[in-house]
Motif scaffolding. Structure first.
Motif, PDB file in Angstrom:
ATOM      1  N   MET A 167       1.114   4.005  -3.002  1.00 33.14           N
ATOM      2  CA  MET A 167       0.678   5.384  -2.790  1.00 33.14           C
ATOM      3  C   MET A 167       1.813   6.353  -3.095  1.00 33.14           C
TER       4      MET A 167
ATOM      5  N   ALA B  58       2.754  14.791 -13.403  1.00 35.55           N
ATOM      6  CA  ALA B  58       1.784  15.127 -14.445  1.00 35.55           C
ATOM      7  C   ALA B  58       1.160  16.488 -14.197  1.00 35.55           C
ATOM      8  N   VAL B  59       0.877  16.781 -12.930  1.00 36.49           N
ATOM      9  CA  VAL B  59       0.173  18.029 -12.634  1.00 36.49           C
ATOM     10  C   VAL B  59       1.093  19.231 -12.808  1.00 36.49           C
TER      11      VAL B  59
ATOM     12  N   VAL C 294       3.484  -2.107 -10.093  1.00 36.69           N
ATOM     13  CA  VAL C 294       2.796  -3.358 -10.383  1.00 36.69           C
ATOM     14  C   VAL C 294       3.622  -4.556  -9.936  1.00 36.69           C
TER      15      VAL C 294
ATOM     16  N   ALA D 271       4.717   3.043 -13.009  1.00 35.04           N
ATOM     17  CA  ALA D 271       3.614   2.072 -13.012  1.00 35.04           C
ATOM     18  C   ALA D 271       4.165   0.646 -13.020  1.00 35.04           C
TER      19      ALA D 271
ATOM     20  N   PHE E  88      -4.889   4.547 -14.012  1.00 38.23           N
ATOM     21  CA  PHE E  88      -4.476   5.854 -13.524  1.00 38.23           C
ATOM     22  C   PHE E  88      -3.333   6.409 -14.355  1.00 38.23           C
ATOM     23  N   THR E  89      -2.343   5.547 -14.621  1.00 39.13           N
ATOM     24  CA  THR E  89      -1.165   6.017 -15.339  1.00 39.13           C
ATOM     25  C   THR E  89      -1.482   6.325 -16.793  1.00 39.13           C
TER      26      THR E  89
ATOM     27  N   THR F 294       6.294   8.037 -15.858  1.00 40.09           N
ATOM     28  CA  THR F 294       5.096   7.463 -15.232  1.00 40.09           C
ATOM     29  C   THR F 294       4.924   6.001 -15.630  1.00 40.09           C
TER      30      THR F 294
ATOM     31  N   THR G 234      -7.759   6.927  -6.362  1.00 39.91           N
ATOM     32  CA  THR G 234      -6.558   6.132  -6.057  1.00 39.91           C
ATOM     33  C   THR G 234      -6.483   5.837  -4.572  1.00 39.91           C
ATOM     34  N   ILE G 235      -6.662   6.898  -3.758  1.00 38.67           N
ATOM     35  CA  ILE G 235      -6.535   6.718  -2.305  1.00 38.67           C
ATOM     36  C   ILE G 235      -7.580   5.728  -1.809  1.00 38.67           C
TER      37      ILE G 235
ATOM     38  N   VAL H 258      -3.607   0.895 -11.263  1.00 38.01           N
ATOM     39  CA  VAL H 258      -2.315   1.531 -11.548  1.00 38.01           C
ATOM     40  C   VAL H 258      -2.219   1.822 -13.043  1.00 38.01           C
TER      41      VAL H 258
ATOM     42  N   LEU I 254       1.595  11.480 -10.116  1.00 36.78           N
ATOM     43  CA  LEU I 254       0.600  12.543 -10.218  1.00 36.78           C
ATOM     44  C   LEU I 254       1.272  13.909 -10.165  1.00 36.78           C
TER      45      LEU I 254
ATOM     46  N   LEU J 280      -2.991  10.059 -15.990  1.00 38.27           N
ATOM     47  CA  LEU J 280      -1.741  10.810 -15.957  1.00 38.27           C
ATOM     48  C   LEU J 280      -1.256  11.166 -17.350  1.00 38.27           C
TER      49      LEU J 280
ATOM     50  N   TYR K 133      -7.050  11.214  -8.119  1.00 33.77           N
ATOM     51  CA  TYR K 133      -6.240  10.896  -6.948  1.00 33.77           C
ATOM     52  C   TYR K 133      -7.115  10.374  -5.810  1.00 33.77           C
TER      53      TYR K 133
ATOM     54  N   MET L 247       2.534   6.443  -6.956  1.00 33.89           N
ATOM     55  CA  MET L 247       1.444   7.034  -7.717  1.00 33.89           C
ATOM     56  C   MET L 247       1.349   8.525  -7.437  1.00 33.89           C
TER      57      MET L 247
ATOM     58  N   PRO M  78      -7.475  15.999 -11.862  1.00 36.22           N
ATOM     59  CA  PRO M  78      -6.536  15.143 -11.122  1.00 36.22           C
ATOM     60  C   PRO M  78      -6.988  14.858  -9.697  1.00 36.22           C
TER      61      PRO M  78
ATOM     62  N   MET N  49      -3.327  13.659 -19.027  1.00 36.57           N
ATOM     63  CA  MET N  49      -3.147  15.041 -18.587  1.00 36.57           C
ATOM     64  C   MET N  49      -2.044  15.751 -19.351  1.00 36.57           C
TER      65      MET N  49
ATOM     66  N   PHE O 189      -6.871   2.027  -3.059  1.00 35.44           N
ATOM     67  CA  PHE O 189      -5.723   1.369  -2.417  1.00 35.44           C
ATOM     68  C   PHE O 189      -6.010   1.097  -0.944  1.00 35.44           C
ATOM     69  N   LEU O 190      -6.701   2.040  -0.273  1.00 33.15           N
ATOM     70  CA  LEU O 190      -7.069   1.825   1.134  1.00 33.15           C
ATOM     71  C   LEU O 190      -8.012   0.633   1.266  1.00 33.15           C
TER      72      LEU O 190
ATOM     73  N   PHE P 279       0.828  -1.202   0.000  1.00 36.47           N
ATOM     74  CA  PHE P 279       0.000   0.000   0.000  1.00 36.47           C
ATOM     75  C   PHE P 279       0.866   1.257   0.000  1.00 36.47           C
TER      76      PHE P 279
END
Lengths: 715, 128, 212
Positions: B30, B40-41, B62, B58, C202-203, B54, C80-81, C199, B37, C207, C77, B33, C73, C210, C84-85, B26
């Protein structure tokens, strides 16, 4: 509405209207009347002879892999007949409609089929033959034989097995329904975009094609998971990988191909479905769609699919040839490696189905090379079979005749396939009859292996051999028919004739087309011989009773149990000591098949849930085709509910008590004599009657069957 | 190999649940990723660089997830799972990779518009 | 037959029949079969990603919006959180299963399920926003594949949530029977696999969209 539909649409019935029933097409009306009469006769006979209980208990709710396999084969044979009828119509149309002065009947300008009608016929012919005839026949055979060959009692997922059968049947039923309600796709069995998009195919035809294809794809996918899990996890003690029979190896490689490739088909079709139902632009002409994407995705499936069909055929040949040469299979390790090599390479060749679609020369060359590579392991197989026969004691019984025919057809089909592998050649004859003749030779190889397998294993499953005389006539007429029809087709291909023509303008091709029609006459007579073959076999079944080792020279584990096989397969799970276990036991005098001291056997219970799910999926398919949204939602809800409810059912297994096993075993005779006393039933084999268990009623089924119950007519 | 244990809870596939491994998976996922992000942002790299980094992130995530969360190892209980996955992985590469190769060449030959704004534009040029 | 490839067995001492054979490993067989199914699902995603690659050319935008213009985004995100949680907490549920703790299994599964529902809410809001701005799958080839991938993934989360609900009821009803256990392991395979798939989604969808 998300898409612009041509034609009426109502909330209650979707696009379904009375106009969709083809009253004005005489061929279809006659077909419908004949089918309706046949169905009525069958239903009436079942009622008159009081067979509904038997049918429900023994066949419709079964999870026994042998019976499911038999039903798959039955489905395949019926659809083979339907596909053959389509082929007959294509041939007759093409023989008639040659030259501008050829006559036109029944509304057609030339011949007797309008282009609209012929389009549906050749599309249905292709789809049915590949997906509803060949696949169920092979899947049925694998279903029956693989658990027997590995010494297991059933498949890993008996319930899922039945579900796969009923899903495939639902798809086949929808294809048949398209004859009488609506119409089928017109553009060829593998689809063309944007022709198959809504603006160019506004009717329900493509929707029928799409959903029946998806249904069968789901069924086959589930079946592939089942077979792989069974082979990996359920082998009898002592059955190491090196001792696995060759047909089981072939089944494993085949189902790995199916497992990996069918998802891509489902995506290809689903994206087309989204285009047709939601108005997306995956494959549209314009708005950012890409036409070649469809071909790419479809043939990623399409090529492995044809190897999915041929590898079991090779496996069948690898079983039959050693048995009837009384010799060990030559180089079985290389044969296994060759199967996997074929499977692996077949994943890298799919572009050869659309060489002419403007990929770069380097891409085309790459795929040419990989396509040619497939010939190497196939060649290894051919030589291994020949070396198996060399210095063996070859017996030309019917299964062997079919296997040898398959070998010859493979040589011609395979070599013409190598010719097709050259991209430069394809640019000349893409979409011509040369390719069509090539792949028909390949599917004839598959068909020959299937008929050989049926002859070979029928006695094991049903307890009596098929007769020889009519079977031999059937064989030879199939040979002649195939030769006349398809050798001529190669010449037509060289002459430049393209596929899917409803009118042929060049009268110089007329003699060829008439010769092909003559070949079809031989096929028709062959079918009649096949019917006679079955009938006489059934009539003479007592005379032809088969013991455990039907052919005397069987080599693998399925010959180490009784014919017909009891519900539990083996009274005590065998312990495997060698490759070709049964031969090893015979060589060492260890052929006792009544080990005694039996214990209770834990088996899955019958259940009607797969049948109901099949019916619901058929309803869902129908609702989606006709865009009857309330019905579609209802079916989805019921399907989900039924699956969840079934998962709460704890009463899914039963135990066959030891005394019942004892009873079946003591009644089972393993010799071949026809004069043995039967268990008091006329013309019957061993019958242990169903032992009703007090179980829950309702959908899970409340009775169990311990009996082989293979005597077809006497219960 | 048969495992007919009396208590199904003793089955090896139940026993391989590992809270620490899941937490490691986990946290790693996190972190990477979030890094992706952020890249990218903020547009801190050229688009091609962002795509490359990225993708690598990834891939790393994985693999970590495969080992820690999916228990893809070669222990006896998980051997066949891993074998099956190893069988499929090249096919994913083939499906996506050969398709990309096919269409890249096709686009160079047939597309009139210069591929200025797509990710496919940033593949290295093919020589044919 | 040369059993050279396999060990030669002395016929005089051969065992022909495996008496008292305990049968195959039902749980192991079923989880293996389910894993095979998950791999076919991964192949569906591979085909979808291949299509994404094909439909990412400028031509496929058909004059419509490009992903860098509308991808949010924060929502991505947030998904994603939560995902995964949820995967982590379901993992803890499986640890509780190892210890046979029925209450903890159901409890953590409930939390994992709630997080799955939160994911679905975020996805719904995100997609709703896009629709509100006229960004529909019917606008272009690129948007068709974009929405297909994210909706297909969201459907998996929905299926997982429903499945967790069913399992909670089954555990309460019949405890840790063999059937319940193999289904829980299958659900673990399913749910944890969603993290891997996410993953990639998202990627490659968010991502890389974007910066396109």
């Amino acid at each position: 509405m998300l898409v612009h539909l041509q034609g009426p649409w109502s909330p209650l019935l979707g696009r379904l209207t009375l106009q969709q029933i083809p009253y004005h097409v005489p061929i279809l009306m006659v077909t419908f009347i004949v089918v309706a009469i046949l169905a009525a006769v069958v239903l009436a006979a079942a009622t008159y002879f009081g067979k509904w209980g038997y049918l429900w208990r023994e066949w419709l709710t079964t999870v026994d892999h042998k019976k499911i396999g038999v039903m798959y084969i039955l489905l395949g044979l019926i659809m083979l007949l339907r596909g053959f009828a389509d082929a007959l119509m294509i041939r007759t149309q093409q023989a008639m409609a040659v030259g501008p002065s050829s006559p036109g009947e029944m509304g057609a300008v030339h011949g007797y089929l309008t282009p609209f009608h012929l389009g549906q016929i050749f599309t249905a012919h292709g789809l049915i033959m590949v997906v509803f005839a060949a696949t169920p026949l092979l899947v049925g055979l694998m279903n029956i034989i693989v658990p027997l060959q590995i010494g297991a009692r059933d498949m890993a997922y008996p319930y899922l097995n039945a579900l796969g059968l009923w899903l495939t049947t639902a798809g086949a039923a929808l294809v048949m329904l398209s004859l009488f309600v609506g119409n089928f796709a017109h553009g060829g069995w593998y689809g063309f975009v944007p022709y198959f998009e809504l603006p160019y195919s506004p009717g329900v035809g493509v929707d029928y094609w799409m959903w029946t294809f998806q249904l069968s794809a789901i069924g086959t996918s589930l079946g592939s998971i089942n077979l792989i899990a069974t082979i990996v996890k359920m082998r009898a003690p002592g059955m190491t990988w090196m001792r696995l029979p060759i047909f089981t190896w072939a089944s494993l490689s085949t189902n790995l191909i199916a497992l990996t490739s069918f998802p891509v088909l489902m995506v290809a079709l689903a994206l087309l479905g989204l285009d047709r139902y939601v108005g997306t632009h995956f494959y549209t002409a314009g708005m950012g769609g890409n036409l070649m994407l469809y071909n790419d995705l479809f043939w990623v499936w399409g090529h492995p699919e044809v190897y999915f069909l041929i590898l079991p055929a090779f496996g069948i040949m690898s079983e039959i040839i050693p048995t009837f040469s009384e010799k060990t299979l030559f180089g079985s390790a290389t044969l296994v490696l060759a199967s996997f090599a074929i499977g692996g390479v077949s994943w890298g060749v799919w572009l050869h189905h659309f060489f002419t679609m403007a990929a770069t020369p380097s891409v085309n060359s790459f795929y040419s090379v990989t396509t040619m590579l497939v010939g190497i392991p196939t060649g290894v197989k051919v030589f291994n079979w020949i070396f198996t026969m060399y210095r063996g004691r070859v017996r030309y019984e019917l299964p062997m005749l079919w296997a040898l025919l398959a070998l010859f057809l493979l040589l011609v089909g395979g070599m013409t396939g190598m010719m097709n592998a050259f991209a430069s050649n394809d640019y000349m004859w893409h979409n011509g009859l040369f390719v069509v003749a090539h792949f028909h030779l390949m599917v004839l190889t598959i068909a020959a292996s299937i008929f050989g397998a049926v002859e070979y294993w029928f006695p094991k499953v049903f307890g009596f051999k098929l007769e020889q005389k009519w079977g031999t006539w059937f064989f030879w007429f199939m040979v002649i028919g195939s030769g006349i029809t398809f050798v001529t087709m190669f010449f037509l291909g060289f002459g430049g004739m393209t596929r899917r023509l409803d009118y042929i303008p060049y009268t110089q091709w007329s003699p060829y087309l008439h010769i092909m029609l003559l070949g079809m006459v031989f096929y028709v007579v062959a079918v009649l011989f096949f019917v006679a073959h079955l009938y006489v076999s059934l009539r003479d079944r007592v005379k032809n009773r088969a013991g455990a080792d039907v052919w005397g020279t069987g080599r693998s584990l399925e010959w180490a149990t009784h014919s017909p096989v009891p519900a539990y397969n083996f009274a005590i799970t065998p312990n495997v000591n060698a490759r070709d276990e049964w031969t090893w036991r015979k060589e060492n005098g260890l052929t006792e098949l009544h080990p005694g001291d039996y214990e209770g056997i834990h088996m899955p219970k019958n259940t009607g849930v797969p049948l109901f799910l099949g019916i619901l999926f058929m309803g869902l398919g129908f609702a989606l085709i006709w865009r009857i949204w309330w019905l579609a939602l209802l079916c989805v809800a019921l399907i989900v509910a039924l699956i969840i409810i079934r998962s709460f059912d704890r009463d899914t297994d039963m135990t066959i008590p030891a005394h019942a096993v004892e009873q079946v075993e003591s009644g089972a005779r393993d010799e071949m004599s026809a004069t043995m006393p039967t268990a008091g039933v006329r013309g019957g084999t061993v019958i242990a009657h169903s032992i009703p268990q007090s179980g829950t009623g309702g959908i899970s089924g409340s009775t169990t069957s311990t009996s082989p119950s293979w005597a077809p007519m006497d219960r | 190999m048969t495992e007919h244990t009396q208590n199904p809870l003793d089955h090896p596939e139940v026993q391989l649940a590992n809270g620490r491994a899941y937490l490691v998976g986990f946290i790693f996922s996190m972190l990477l990723m979030t890094a992706g992000l952020w890249l990218a942002v903020t547009h801190i790299m050229a688009p091609f660089g962002t795509v490359l980094v990225t993708s690598i992130l990834a891939g790393m995530v994985v693999i970590i997830q495969g080992y820690f969360i999916l228990h893809m190892d070669i222990s006896h209980a998980q051997m066949w799972h891993t074998v099956a996955m190893v069988l499929f992985l090249p096919l994913f590469v083939v499906t996506i990779g050969l398709t990309a190769w096919m269409f890249h060449g096709l686009y160079q030959r047939t597309m009139i518009m210069p591929p200025a704004t797509s990710s496919m534009a940033h593949m290295p040029p093919m020589s044919h | 037959m040369s059993a050279s490839a396999a060990q030669k067995v002395d016929p005089a001492q051969a065992t022909l029949w495996a008496r008292h054979y305990a049968g195959h490993d039902m749980i192991g067989t079923r989880t293996f079969g389910f894993w095979l199914y998950m791999l076919t699902d991964a192949m569906v995603y591979a085909a979808l990603f291949a299509s994404l690659g094909v439909l990412s050319h400028a031509v496929n935008l058909a004059g419509g919006p490009s992903p860098s213009a509308f991808i949010n985004p924060i929502y991505a995100y947030g998904e994603t959180i939560t995902l995964f949680l949820s995967v982590l907490i379901y993992g803890y549920s499986m640890v509780a299963l190892k210890n046979g703790n029925r209450g903890a299994v159901i409890g953590s599964m409930f939390v994992a399920m709630l997080l799955g529902i939160v994911y679905l809410v975020i996805a719904g809001v995100d997609i709703g926003n896009m629709f509100a701005h006229g960004i529909f799958p019917q606008v272009s080839g690129f948007l068709s594949i974009f929405f297909t991938i994210i909706i297909y993934h969201a459907l998996h989360i929905l299926v997982g949530v429903v499945w967790m609900l069913v399992m909670m009821v089954q555990i309460a009803r019949e405890g840790f029977s063999a059937n319940v256990i193999y289904r829980l392991i299958n659900l673990r395979l399913f749910w944890h696999f969603q993290a891997v798939i996410w993953v990639f989604v998202f990627t490659f969808v968010y991502l890389q969209g974007m910066v396109a």
